[in-house]
Design a protein around this motif. Sequence first.
Motif, mmCIF file in Angstrom:
data_model
loop_
_atom_site.group_PDB
_atom_site.id
_atom_site.type_symbol
_atom_site.label_atom_id
_atom_site.label_comp_id
_atom_site.label_asym_id
_atom_site.label_seq_id
_atom_site.Cartn_x
_atom_site.Cartn_y
_atom_site.Cartn_z
ATOM 1 N N UNK A 41 0.805 -1.224 0.000
ATOM 2 C CA UNK A 41 0.000 0.000 0.000
ATOM 3 C C UNK A 41 0.839 1.276 0.000
ATOM 4 N N UNK A 42 1.676 1.475 1.020
ATOM 5 C CA UNK A 42 2.446 2.719 1.103
ATOM 6 C C UNK A 42 3.491 2.780 -0.005
ATOM 7 N N UNK A 43 4.107 1.647 -0.302
ATOM 8 C CA UNK A 43 5.162 1.636 -1.318
ATOM 9 C C UNK A 43 4.615 2.096 -2.674
ATOM 10 N N UNK A 44 3.449 1.587 -3.064
ATOM 11 C CA UNK A 44 2.883 1.991 -4.355
ATOM 12 C C UNK A 44 2.345 3.425 -4.306
ATOM 13 N N UNK A 45 1.852 3.846 -3.150
ATOM 14 C CA UNK A 45 1.447 5.256 -3.008
ATOM 15 C C UNK A 45 2.647 6.176 -3.197
ATOM 16 N N UNK A 46 3.815 5.785 -2.658
ATOM 17 C CA UNK A 46 5.021 6.599 -2.826
ATOM 18 C C UNK A 46 5.460 6.655 -4.280
ATOM 19 N N UNK A 47 5.368 5.528 -4.969
ATOM 20 C CA UNK A 47 5.715 5.502 -6.387
ATOM 21 C C UNK A 47 4.797 6.470 -7.153
ATOM 22 N N UNK A 51 5.930 9.735 -9.200
ATOM 23 C CA UNK A 51 5.482 9.918 -10.585
ATOM 24 C C UNK A 51 4.846 11.301 -10.779
ATOM 25 N N UNK A 52 4.165 11.808 -9.734
ATOM 26 C CA UNK A 52 3.510 13.124 -9.801
ATOM 27 C C UNK A 52 4.500 14.251 -9.506
ATOM 28 N N UNK A 53 5.755 13.890 -9.160
ATOM 29 C CA UNK A 53 6.802 14.910 -9.067
ATOM 30 C C UNK A 53 7.324 15.208 -7.682
ATOM 31 N N UNK A 54 6.865 14.478 -6.647
ATOM 32 C CA UNK A 54 7.341 14.781 -5.287
ATOM 33 C C UNK A 54 8.590 13.976 -4.915
ATOM 34 N N UNK A 55 9.297 14.463 -3.872
ATOM 35 C CA UNK A 55 10.484 13.781 -3.346
ATOM 36 C C UNK A 55 10.045 12.878 -2.201
ATOM 37 N N UNK A 74 13.345 -1.822 -8.002
ATOM 38 C CA UNK A 74 12.238 -1.187 -8.709
ATOM 39 C C UNK A 74 11.860 0.148 -8.074
ATOM 40 N N UNK A 75 11.830 0.211 -6.743
ATOM 41 C CA UNK A 75 11.519 1.490 -6.077
ATOM 42 C C UNK A 75 12.534 2.556 -6.496
ATOM 43 N N UNK A 76 13.802 2.157 -6.508
ATOM 44 C CA UNK A 76 14.862 3.092 -6.905
ATOM 45 C C UNK A 76 14.617 3.590 -8.337
ATOM 46 N N UNK A 77 14.262 2.652 -9.213
ATOM 47 C CA UNK A 77 14.018 2.997 -10.614
ATOM 48 C C UNK A 77 12.864 3.998 -10.753
ATOM 49 N N UNK A 78 11.856 3.882 -9.864
ATOM 50 C CA UNK A 78 10.710 4.799 -9.913
ATOM 51 C C UNK A 78 10.990 6.111 -9.179
ATOM 52 N N UNK A 246 -4.529 6.716 -2.562
ATOM 53 C CA UNK A 246 -3.916 7.356 -1.389
ATOM 54 C C UNK A 246 -2.790 8.306 -1.783
ATOM 55 N N UNK A 247 -1.928 7.849 -2.683
ATOM 56 C CA UNK A 247 -0.813 8.695 -3.107
ATOM 57 C C UNK A 247 -1.320 9.976 -3.755
ATOM 58 N N UNK A 248 -2.281 9.841 -4.659
ATOM 59 C CA UNK A 248 -2.790 11.005 -5.390
ATOM 60 C C UNK A 248 -3.569 11.942 -4.456
#
Lengths: 295, 295
Positions: A41-47, A51-55, A74-78, A246-248
Motif C-alpha cells: 500500500x504505502x510503497x505503491x502510493x510513494x511511487x 510519478x507526480x513529481x514529489x520527493x 524497482x523502487x529506486x528505478x521509480x 492514497x498517493x494522489x
Amino acid sequence: MQFDVIGVGVASWDIIGVTATPPVIGQKQPLAGWAEMGGGPVATALVTLARLGLKVALFSAVGDDRYGTAIRAELHRFGVDTSLMATRPGSSHVAIVLAEPGSDRRTVWWYNESTVLANLEFPIELATQTRALLVDSHLPAALTAAQHVRAAGGHIMIDAERVNPTVIELLPLCDDIVVSANFARTLTGLSDLEMATRALVERYARLVVVTAGEAGSWACNGGEVIYTPAFPTQPVDTTGCGDVFHGALLFALLRGDPLPIALRFASAAAALKTRGLGGRSALPTLSEVEALVRG
Amino acid sequence: MQFDVIGVGVASWDIIGVTATPPVIGQKQPLAGWAEMGGGPVATALVTLARLGLKVALFSAVGDDRYGTAIRAELHRFGVDTSLMATRPGSSHVAIVLAEPGSDRRTVWWYNESTVLANLEFPIELATQTRALLVDSHLPAALTAAQHVRAAGGHIMIDAERVNPTVIELLPLCDDIVVSANFARTLTGLSDLEMATRALVERYARLVVVTAGEAGSWACNGGEVIYTPAFPTQPVDTTGCGDVFHGALLFALLRGDPLPIALRFASAAAALKTRGLGGRSALPTLSEVEALVRG
C-alpha cells in the motif's frame, strides 16, 4: 526539507497472472498474461507521488532474498529513495495476484513478518526532514514515526485496511484517516458507509475518507459527507488502485486542493492505473490525471 | 550408453502458495506456505529417475529470463544433464500453483511457446546414446525424437495429458502409453476408465496405463486390466504426483519388474511425493519407495 513524503509500510513483490477463467481445483488452466512487479500500500502510493513529481522515501524492511533485491531495485528505478530501507534475514513480503479483467482480483500473500518487519526504529531526526508522513496498518514502526512527525508539526495520512492495536493507537495521531469500506464497517459496526464515515469523524475529529473501489468513496471533514463516484473503467487489473488513490489524494491535499477536488483527482489517478497489470505498470502522469478530471 | 533416459518435454518454474482457504475475488488472504521450484511433466519425471539412481538428460528449451536460469540450475543440482537444453529469447514456462492441503491444487500457467519451444531439432545421434526416451504432449520435437529412438531400438514412454495432432502421431511410436483420465476419456469417448483402457489397448496394441490421481490407475498390456489403488495420503501438495508416477514406472519397467509390481512401485513413489510442496521437495529414495511397497 529533504523529502515531501516519507512512507512507513510494507513493500511487497507481486506475482500477477491474468486469469481467463477462475482457477478450479484439480485443473491446469492457461493464463492470459503474466507480470512481476513491486507492490504494497504505502510503497505503491510513494511511487505514485514520485510519478507526480514529489520527493519521497520509504522506511521499511525487506528480506535477504531475490524478492527483496527486486523490490529495492524497482523502487529506486521509480525515483523512491530507498536509503531508509533495511535488509534482514528472512523472507520478503510476496503476493500472488490472479487478476480477472473487467472484474477484480484474487490476492494471496505470504511473508515472515516476525523476522523482517519487527523492531524497526524510526529515527527521530527524520521527523523534521519531511513535510508529510504516510503510514499503513502493517508496520509497528509506524506508531513511533507518527508520534515524532506529529511533534514536529508534519502532516500525517494513514491508509488503514486492518483493525489491529497499532492502528487503533495510530488513528488519533493522523490528519487524514483513509480507510477501506471493510475497515470502516468493522470499526464502527455500521454497514452504511455514509453513516460509518460520519461516525468516524465524530470519534476522531479528523478528515475521514472511506474507499469502496468501483463503488466510490465517502469523505467528511466535519461538515457534509462528500460522495465521490469512481470514474468508470474496464479494468485490466485492479491491483494497487487503493494505493494510487492514497498517493494522489495526499499529493492533492499537500498542494492545497479543496477536498472535493482532491477526491476527484485521487479517483481519476486510481481509474487510470487500471489500464495496466499490477500497481505500477500504468501509473498516470500529472497531466494525464488532470485531463481525466477535466473530462 | 551415455544415458539411461533422455526426456523431451517442457521444463517449468512453479511458484507454489499453500492456500488456507480457496482464493476469493476481491479479497486479500494469507498463505500458509510458499515455495518456488522446478516443474514440468517430463522434467520432474527425470528428476525422479535421477533420484532413483539413473543417468538422465533433458532435451528442451527455456527462455532467457530468471525462470530459465533457475530451471536449469535446479535440474543440474538434482543430477539431470542439462547440456541438451537450449536457451532462447522469450519467456520460460512458468506456473502458479495454489495447493490446498488434504485436497488438490489449482494450477494456472503462462508461457510463450512460439518463441521458445518451436523448431527444436532432436539430433539423430542421440537416439543411440540412450536406453529409453520419455516424452510429453507439449513439445513438437518429441515426434522426431520418438522416430529416431524407435529406429534405434530404444524403449519409449509417453506421458500424454493433452490431445493434439503431435500426440496422435506419437502414440503408435511408443512402448508405454501412460495417459491422464481426462486424456483417455477425450480420446475414446468412454467415461469408464477400465473400458477406456481396454479401448486404447485395442487401438494401439501397446501397454496402456490410465492414471486418475487418488482414484488409482488402470493398466493393460493385452490381457486383463490391472487396477492399482493409490496409497492413501494426506497430501501437503499434489503438484508433480503424476510426473513422479511416470518416472518411477519407467524406472521399474526398465529394471524388468513385472507390470503389477511396477505399477505398485510407481504408486508408492507418487504417494511419498505428496509429503512436500511442489514436485521435488519430497522425492523419495529407492529404499523409501521399496519400504512403502512392502508395507
